[in-house]
Design an enzyme around this catalytic site. Structure first.
Site, PDB file in Angstrom:
ATOM      1  CE  LYS A 191      -8.427  -8.031  -4.703  1.00 35.11           C
ATOM      2  NZ  LYS A 191      -8.956  -8.121  -3.364  1.00 35.11           N
TER       3      LYS A 191
ATOM      4  CE  LYS B 274      -4.445  -1.608   1.551  1.00 36.74           C
ATOM      5  NZ  LYS B 274      -5.605  -1.448   2.394  1.00 36.74           N
TER       6      LYS B 274
ATOM      7  CE  LYS C  23     -12.856  -1.319  -1.009  1.00 36.08           C
ATOM      8  NZ  LYS C  23     -12.742  -2.752  -0.726  1.00 36.08           N
TER       9      LYS C  23
END
Ligand code: ATP
Ligand code: LTN
Length: 336
Positions: free
Chosen positions: A199, A116, A202
């Site tokens: 995958k 991240k 969002k």
């Protein structure tokens, strides 16, 4: 929640206005199914959400929208405790104690933090993002769960949770149940319709690849009909050679329960248009009632908040008990 059933806990972030088909088929369906065999606690992790910047009004709206979608999709508040993390102060309190038994190096090895912060660099990331997995360990350990159903991406956080529980138990005496990760099967993984090697997520680059539970029916149909496929014209399951068609077959099978082999046989010789049409029908039939029920729940915020307060009361009862034992074991004197 008094029963001999084992406890279960899982969590989800209120980080979007709608769940997508991956969240629904990969996690939610399973959570709904596990309610009968476990004393289940499902936590909407708003404390985790603020580890990255959030617009307050949006966070508030997304927390309620997430709760409503979970209830609409089958989390039954009579069977399970659905609650908001910030309504149970013990999460932050236990996280502090666990912070104090976690090594810097140990926390630094968590790959989610590394992933991240890859773009922005760890200098601009918050300390909260760094300690995210320790708060997650607190979420779990408060409820003494045997089972924690999560996606493959959470395996490392579950290992840390088990390590911290084992360390605490050996240093201070048996306090925590050592939880088991229940990692959902690979077949429950849903891929992006535009980029079927990634995958469904969002944070997808192209919103056309993402089917949201809250999308209008016409939008859902359009997204499925424009899913990326290939040119050999054959309907068969082959993740490597035919990721687009395999994803469509996987979505159909996950919802309808029809086996991949049976779908392959039934669609032998048919065109991709026929498969897409049927997948669209199956998806719409599954998510339309959830969307309608979600809207209904969101139209009565007072009632929704009451259900969440009810969930928080059940969660607090268990969490306070664990926290009291922890505070006592580490040597805090009881408040009078
Ligand atoms: P992001 O889209 O930012 O990667 P996310 O969609 O994975 O986030 P989370 O809140 O991290 O959302 O995940 C909620 C649950 O949904 C997790 O249990 C996760 O494993 C599951 N999940 C997410 N995406 C998929 C997917 N494409 N297929 C199956 N399960 C998924
Ligand atoms: N990190 C998880 C969300 C999460 C969670 C939890 C999952 C927070 N606390 C406790 C299971 C148990 C995620 O990103 N999916």
């Amino acid at each position: 929640m008094t029963s001999a059933k084992p406890n279960l806990l899982s969590g989800m972030q209120p980080s979007a206005g709608s769940l997508h088909l991956g969240n629904y088929l990969g996690a939610l369906v399973n959570w709904a199914n596990m309610q009968d065999d476990f004393n289940a606690y499902y936590c909407i992790v708003d404390l985790h959400a603020i580890t990255v910047p959030q617009e307050p009004a949006e966070l508030r709206a997304n927390t309620r929208r997430t709760a409503a979608q979970y209830l609409a999709a089958g989390i039954d508040h009579n069977k399970s405790a659905l609650f908001v993390q910030s309504h149970v102060p013990a999460h932050a309190q236990l996280a502090w104690v666990l912070n104090c038994i976690t090594g810097m190096g140990e926390a630094g090895r968590m790959t989610q933090f590394k992933d991240k912060t890859q773009k922005g660099g760890s200098e601009s990331a918050s300390v909260g993002l760094f300690t995210y997995p320790i708060l997650q360990a607190a979420d779990i350990l408060l409820y003494q769960p045997k089972a924690v159903p999560v996606g493959e991406d959470q395996r490392q956080h579950l290992e840390l949770t088990r390590d911290l529980a084992t360390r605490f138990n050996s240093r201070f005496g048996d306090t925590f149940v050592i939880p088991e990760a229940v990692i959902l099967k690979e077949t429950a993984k849903i891929y992006d319709l535009q980029n079927p090697e990634a995958k469904m997520s969002k944070s997808a680059a192209d919103p056309k690849g993402l089917v949201n539970i809250m999308d209008d029916t016409s939008v859902v149909v359009k997204k499925i009909k424009s899913a990326v496929t290939d040119t050999d014209g054959e309907i068969r399951f082959d993740r490597d050679a035919k990721p687009g068609i395999s994803n469509l077959l996987g979505i159909h099978s996950a919802i309808s329960g029809e086996s991949i082999a049976s779908l392959e046989a039934r669609f032998a010789g048919a065109g991709y248009g026929a498969l897409k049409g049927e997948v669209a029908d199956v998806v719409v039939a599954a998510i339309e009632p959830i969307r309608n029920r979600t809207e209904e729940l969101l139209s009565d915020v007072a009632e929704l908040d009451r259900l969440l307060a009810d969930g928080a009361a059940k969660a607090n009862a268990q969490a306070e008990q664990t926290l009291a034992a922890v505070y006592d074991r580490v040597g805090f004197i009881a408040a009078r």
